[in-house]
Design a protein around this motif. Sequence first.
Motif, PDB file in Angstrom:
ATOM      1  N   THR A  40      -0.752  -6.712   6.331  1.00  0.00           N
ATOM      2  CA  THR A  40      -1.259  -6.025   7.206  1.00  0.00           C
ATOM      3  C   THR A  40      -0.744  -4.700   6.864  1.00  0.00           C
ATOM      4  OG1 THR A  40      -0.962  -7.342   9.243  1.00  0.00           O
ATOM      5  CG2 THR A  40      -1.194  -4.931   9.532  1.00  0.00           C
ATOM      6  N   ALA A  41      -1.806  -3.760   6.404  1.00  0.00           N
ATOM      7  CA  ALA A  41      -1.471  -2.539   5.660  1.00  0.00           C
ATOM      8  C   ALA A  41      -0.624  -1.314   6.642  1.00  0.00           C
ATOM      9  CB  ALA A  41      -2.766  -1.838   5.157  1.00  0.00           C
ATOM     10  N   GLU A  42      -1.169  -1.499   7.894  1.00  0.00           N
ATOM     11  CA  GLU A  42      -0.735  -0.538   8.836  1.00  0.00           C
ATOM     12  C   GLU A  42      -0.793  -1.059  10.276  1.00  0.00           C
ATOM     13  OE1 GLU A  42       0.606   2.383   8.567  1.00  0.00           O
ATOM     14  OE2 GLU A  42       0.371   2.905   6.529  1.00  0.00           O
ATOM     15  N   PRO A  43       0.017  -0.864  11.115  1.00  0.00           N
ATOM     16  CA  PRO A  43       1.260   0.005  10.848  1.00  0.00           C
ATOM     17  C   PRO A  43       2.316  -1.087  10.136  1.00  0.00           C
ATOM     18  CG  PRO A  43       1.155  -0.675  13.308  1.00  0.00           C
ATOM     19  CD  PRO A  43      -0.201  -1.049  12.428  1.00  0.00           C
ATOM     20  N   LEU A  44       3.218  -0.547   9.711  1.00  0.00           N
ATOM     21  CA  LEU A  44       4.142  -1.471   8.832  1.00  0.00           C
ATOM     22  C   LEU A  44       5.094  -2.222   9.710  1.00  0.00           C
ATOM     23  CD1 LEU A  44       3.309   0.827   6.722  1.00  0.00           C
ATOM     24  CD2 LEU A  44       5.817   0.733   5.807  1.00  0.00           C
ATOM     25  N   TYR A  45       5.396  -1.779  11.034  1.00  0.00           N
ATOM     26  CA  TYR A  45       6.102  -2.739  11.584  1.00  0.00           C
ATOM     27  C   TYR A  45       5.593  -3.912  12.306  1.00  0.00           C
ATOM     28  CZ  TYR A  45       3.512  -0.815  15.609  1.00  0.00           C
ATOM     29  OH  TYR A  45       2.584  -0.587  16.560  1.00  0.00           O
ATOM     30  N   SER A  46       4.114  -4.064  12.121  1.00  0.00           N
ATOM     31  CA  SER A  46       3.475  -5.145  12.720  1.00  0.00           C
ATOM     32  C   SER A  46       3.583  -6.430  11.360  1.00  0.00           C
ATOM     33  CB  SER A  46       1.853  -4.713  12.591  1.00  0.00           C
ATOM     34  OG  SER A  46       1.287  -4.508  11.305  1.00  0.00           O
ATOM     35  N   ARG A  47       4.128  -6.207  10.357  1.00  0.00           N
ATOM     36  CA  ARG A  47       4.336  -7.025   9.307  1.00  0.00           C
ATOM     37  C   ARG A  47       5.754  -8.013   9.988  1.00  0.00           C
ATOM     38  NH1 ARG A  47       4.295  -3.319   4.135  1.00  0.00           N
ATOM     39  NH2 ARG A  47       2.263  -2.420   4.584  1.00  0.00           N
ATOM     40  N   GLY A  48       6.471  -7.495  10.960  1.00  0.00           N
ATOM     41  CA  GLY A  48       7.583  -8.283  11.211  1.00  0.00           C
ATOM     42  C   GLY A  48       8.594  -8.116  10.317  1.00  0.00           C
ATOM     43  N   THR A  49       9.742  -8.856  10.497  1.00  0.00           N
ATOM     44  CA  THR A  49      11.009  -9.189   9.613  1.00  0.00           C
ATOM     45  C   THR A  49      11.071 -10.516   9.001  1.00  0.00           C
ATOM     46  OG1 THR A  49      12.448  -9.940  11.169  1.00  0.00           O
ATOM     47  CG2 THR A  49      12.175  -7.493  11.189  1.00  0.00           C
ATOM     48  N   ALA A  50      11.716 -10.638   7.688  1.00  0.00           N
ATOM     49  CA  ALA A  50      11.898 -11.838   7.322  1.00  0.00           C
ATOM     50  C   ALA A  50      12.727 -12.781   8.254  1.00  0.00           C
ATOM     51  CB  ALA A  50      13.021 -11.598   5.974  1.00  0.00           C
TER      52      ALA A  50
ATOM     53  N   PRO B 261       0.926  -1.270  -0.043  1.00  0.00           N
ATOM     54  CA  PRO B 261      -0.013   0.081   0.081  1.00  0.00           C
ATOM     55  C   PRO B 261       0.746   1.156  -0.009  1.00  0.00           C
ATOM     56  CG  PRO B 261      -0.834  -1.674   1.508  1.00  0.00           C
ATOM     57  CD  PRO B 261       0.460  -2.090   0.998  1.00  0.00           C
ATOM     58  N   GLU B 262       1.928   1.217   0.735  1.00  0.00           N
ATOM     59  CA  GLU B 262       2.707   2.382   0.873  1.00  0.00           C
ATOM     60  C   GLU B 262       3.316   2.849  -0.771  1.00  0.00           C
ATOM     61  OE1 GLU B 262       5.108  -0.967   2.714  1.00  0.00           O
ATOM     62  OE2 GLU B 262       3.287  -0.145   2.934  1.00  0.00           O
ATOM     63  N   GLN B 263       3.725   1.711  -1.372  1.00  0.00           N
ATOM     64  CA  GLN B 263       4.264   1.697  -2.599  1.00  0.00           C
ATOM     65  C   GLN B 263       3.159   2.321  -3.930  1.00  0.00           C
ATOM     66  OE1 GLN B 263       6.289  -2.197  -2.527  1.00  0.00           O
ATOM     67  NE2 GLN B 263       7.792  -1.124  -3.732  1.00  0.00           N
ATOM     68  N   LEU B 264       1.901   1.974  -3.344  1.00  0.00           N
ATOM     69  CA  LEU B 264       0.993   2.455  -4.369  1.00  0.00           C
ATOM     70  C   LEU B 264       0.680   3.926  -4.135  1.00  0.00           C
ATOM     71  CD1 LEU B 264      -1.549  -0.895  -4.408  1.00  0.00           C
ATOM     72  CD2 LEU B 264      -0.331   0.505  -6.446  1.00  0.00           C
TER      73      LEU B 264
ATOM     74  N   LEU C  91      -6.834   0.010  -6.597  1.00  0.00           N
ATOM     75  CA  LEU C  91      -6.250  -1.363  -6.281  1.00  0.00           C
ATOM     76  C   LEU C  91      -5.580  -0.837  -4.740  1.00  0.00           C
ATOM     77  CD1 LEU C  91      -3.490  -2.186  -9.230  1.00  0.00           C
ATOM     78  CD2 LEU C  91      -5.286  -3.813  -7.959  1.00  0.00           C
ATOM     79  N   TYR C  92      -5.320   0.363  -4.392  1.00  0.00           N
ATOM     80  CA  TYR C  92      -4.987   0.744  -3.047  1.00  0.00           C
ATOM     81  C   TYR C  92      -6.139   0.270  -2.127  1.00  0.00           C
ATOM     82  CZ  TYR C  92      -3.689   3.348   0.984  1.00  0.00           C
ATOM     83  OH  TYR C  92      -3.441   4.034   2.343  1.00  0.00           O
ATOM     84  N   ASP C  93      -7.266   1.022  -2.515  1.00  0.00           N
ATOM     85  CA  ASP C  93      -8.317   0.523  -1.636  1.00  0.00           C
ATOM     86  C   ASP C  93      -8.555  -0.952  -1.522  1.00  0.00           C
ATOM     87  OD1 ASP C  93      -9.073   3.184  -1.690  1.00  0.00           O
ATOM     88  OD2 ASP C  93     -10.442   3.073  -3.146  1.00  0.00           O
ATOM     89  N   LEU C  94      -8.350  -1.784  -2.519  1.00  0.00           N
ATOM     90  CA  LEU C  94      -8.544  -3.128  -2.175  1.00  0.00           C
ATOM     91  C   LEU C  94      -7.425  -3.666  -1.076  1.00  0.00           C
ATOM     92  CD1 LEU C  94      -9.101  -4.388  -5.950  1.00  0.00           C
ATOM     93  CD2 LEU C  94     -10.575  -4.558  -3.953  1.00  0.00           C
ATOM     94  N   PHE C  95      -6.146  -3.156  -1.536  1.00  0.00           N
ATOM     95  CA  PHE C  95      -4.991  -3.642  -0.573  1.00  0.00           C
ATOM     96  C   PHE C  95      -5.052  -3.299   0.772  1.00  0.00           C
ATOM     97  CE2 PHE C  95      -1.734  -4.287  -4.297  1.00  0.00           C
ATOM     98  CZ  PHE C  95      -2.670  -4.991  -4.863  1.00  0.00           C
TER      99      PHE C  95
END
Length: 245
Positions: free
Chosen positions: A225-235, A152-155, A197-201
Amino acid sequence: MDGTDDDFAVKVLKPEFFHAARVQREIQGLQRFEHPGIVRLFEVRTITLGTESRTALVCEYIEGGSVHDALKAGRLPTKKQAKKFARGLLEAVAELHASETIHRDIKPANIMLRDGDWAKPVLIDFGLARSLSDKTFTRYPARVGSLLWMSPEQLSAERARKASDIWACGVVLHSVVSGEHPFVDMAALDQLDEDELYDLFTVPPKPLPDSAPKSLARLVSRFLTAEPLYSRGTAQRAVTDLKGK
């Protein structure tokens, strides 16, 4: 490379899409990677085609086809294969991120399956990769990446982050397990613009089938998870989670 019998893949970049100096600097930085899940980049050359100078990337040739090819053919992995694929992909992304490098264009077409094996994914095409420690040539706001796999942030035309790669991994893993995009009905794709697309994502993705491995379902839910970004965790955290399953 001289004097070897190895096969190579050569990609010639179109100048209208890539800033030559940026590609030279950022891709050369990837030559230090020696990881089975990251395509080996042997050399970056400037070649002449007619009256134009073009940047050419000389990489290892990977036999086996891409994830895109497999999905298009309806060849989905088994549960065991899907977990091995996820771990291999995330280990490669963790290696990139540990060196403060982001790919920015993770998608099925940019992941090869070495020897056609789901357990051996290989990230390719680093034309949009960049080092987070270097000055970027991209002028923001700008959308960088491939629309269906953008975060979403890239879109929103914001700067890509490590979390953006994690989002893309989530879309890929969902697609590999379910056989379909987590947000988009591909039959209606031509009718959608970037804002739609942003709305869908930014809404929850389609549910994965009940047969999906629970460990992957949890990862996909976290990654998308669209927001917050940190909630996606790390690889690296994701790799650790998968090792414990």
